[in-house]
Design a protein around this motif. Structure first.
Motif, PDB file in Angstrom:
ATOM      1  N   PHE A   1       6.890  -1.975   5.019  1.00  0.00           N
ATOM      2  CA  PHE A   1       7.046  -0.816   4.152  1.00  0.00           C
ATOM      3  C   PHE A   1       7.305  -1.199   2.695  1.00  0.00           C
ATOM      4  CE2 PHE A   1       7.835   0.650   8.404  1.00  0.00           C
ATOM      5  CZ  PHE A   1       7.284   1.924   8.438  1.00  0.00           C
ATOM      6  N   GLY A   2       6.917  -2.412   2.318  1.00  0.00           N
ATOM      7  CA  GLY A   2       7.157  -2.873   0.952  1.00  0.00           C
ATOM      8  C   GLY A   2       6.362  -2.151  -0.111  1.00  0.00           C
ATOM      9  N   ASP A   3       5.276  -1.468   0.302  1.00  0.00           N
ATOM     10  CA  ASP A   3       4.459  -0.734  -0.661  1.00  0.00           C
ATOM     11  C   ASP A   3       4.322   0.741  -0.264  1.00  0.00           C
ATOM     12  OD1 ASP A   3       2.946  -1.114   1.592  1.00  0.00           O
ATOM     13  OD2 ASP A   3       1.146  -1.813   0.546  1.00  0.00           O
ATOM     14  N   LYS A   4       5.306   1.246   0.470  1.00  0.00           N
ATOM     15  CA  LYS A   4       5.244   2.619   0.980  1.00  0.00           C
ATOM     16  C   LYS A   4       6.175   3.538   0.200  1.00  0.00           C
ATOM     17  CE  LYS A   4       2.552   1.185   4.315  1.00  0.00           C
ATOM     18  NZ  LYS A   4       1.102   1.503   4.326  1.00  0.00           N
ATOM     19  N   LYS A   5       6.071   4.838   0.515  1.00  0.00           N
ATOM     20  CA  LYS A   5       6.945   5.841  -0.101  1.00  0.00           C
ATOM     21  C   LYS A   5       8.170   6.032   0.790  1.00  0.00           C
ATOM     22  CE  LYS A   5       3.169   8.340  -2.397  1.00  0.00           C
ATOM     23  NZ  LYS A   5       2.457   9.650  -2.507  1.00  0.00           N
TER      24      LYS A   5
END
Length: 297
Positions: free
Chosen positions: A178-182
């Protein structure tokens, strides 16, 4: 001038809605081996048929918390969020059911929007607490402050600069994919913390969802209402004891004495009806507090 005893004997005040259900019933003056008094105050309790039945369970079951997470996930999805990072005590307890005490040690969990799972990031102090409850995966640091590689529990004692636990937690979220998630945040971070979060995960997006969390906690389910009624029934019984205690002791009793007599009685009363085995997740969150100010000191 009338004494406190005479005043209370003459009062017509009624403790409304306190007919006790089987989950918490006990004769007035009986509090599990503590102080006892006799009196007629119990006759002043009024039966209100509109009140819900008190809960027969001691705490909300894990299934209830998992259903609360499902409802939360629906709301996160409506906002286009991929998960939520929960770092404050009351939302942690409400959504996961894991009762813990807040200290200086950061304690958090991450819940994805599309998976019924909870990923913990917690201090070693609460290791057994987390292992014994709902935990999909968990990472822990030894203590606050924590040194990289240090784990005295496993015989690894290290000296060095403290680990940045904001970064440690977010790197854990990144390892989950989830390093590039909202990501929703259950409580608003400080300006400094949010700046650090954006530095650690520059491709992620962070959005406050404390409004969702507090609204869900405000609107009670039938199970919560039943537990509240059980607590109110206990409190009515404590009032019965307190009134009889004052009538028996008279105006020489100090507020301190009355308060602590009621707390002792109430705690014993509650514990009589609690199923407990001494393990971390039974008999949790029990606290009886009584304030007493009854006139001229």
């Amino acid at each position: 001038m009338s004494t406190r005893r005479e005043f209370l004997k003459g009062t017509g005040a009624v403790a409304v809605g306190a007919t006790l259900g089987s989950a918490c019933s006990a004769p007035a003056g009986e509090g599990g081996g503590g102080r006892t008094v006799t009196g007629e105050s119990a006759s002043m309790l009024a039966d209100n048929p509109n009140h819900p039945a008190p809960a027969t369970f001691d705490r909300l079951p894990l299934e209830w918390h998992q259903n609360a997470v499902r409802r939360l996930q629906e709301k996160l999805g409506e906002r286009g969020l991929d998960g939520i990072l929960i770092q404050d005590r009351w939302n942690l307890i409400y959504f996961t059911g894991l009762f813990h005490s807040t200290t200086e040690r950061p304690f958090s969990c991450f819940i994805p929007t599309d998976e019924l799972a909870v990923y913990w990031f917690h201090p070693g102090l609460d290791l057994e607490l987390v292992r014994g409850w709902w935990s999909t995966e968990a990472e822990y640091y030894y203590d606050y402050y924590h040194t990289e590689g240090g784990n005295p529990r496993e015989g690894e004692v290290m000296m060095g600069p403290p680990v940045d636990l904001v970064e440690w937690t977010l790197k854990g979220v990144e390892k989950l994919g989830f390093g590039d998630k909202k990501i929703g945040l259950s409580q608003p971070p400080t300006v400094r913390t949010l700046q650090r979060m954006n530095e650690v995960l520059p491709r992620a997006g962070f959005e406050r969802v404390d409004d969702i969390c507090i609204q869900m906690r405000r609107v009670k389910t039938p199970e919560e209402i039943a537990l509240i009624q059980r607590a109110m029934d206990y409190m009515s019984q404590i009032h019965v004891f307190g009134r009889d205690y004052i009538l028996e002791r008279g105006s020489d009793a100090t507020d301190f004495e009355i308060r602590h007599a009621c707390i002792e009685y109430g705690t014993n009363l509650v514990m009589e009806g609690i199923v407990r085995d001494g393990r971390p997740h039974s008999a949790v969150g029990i606290s009886v507090n009584v304030g007493c100010r009854t006139g001229i000191g």
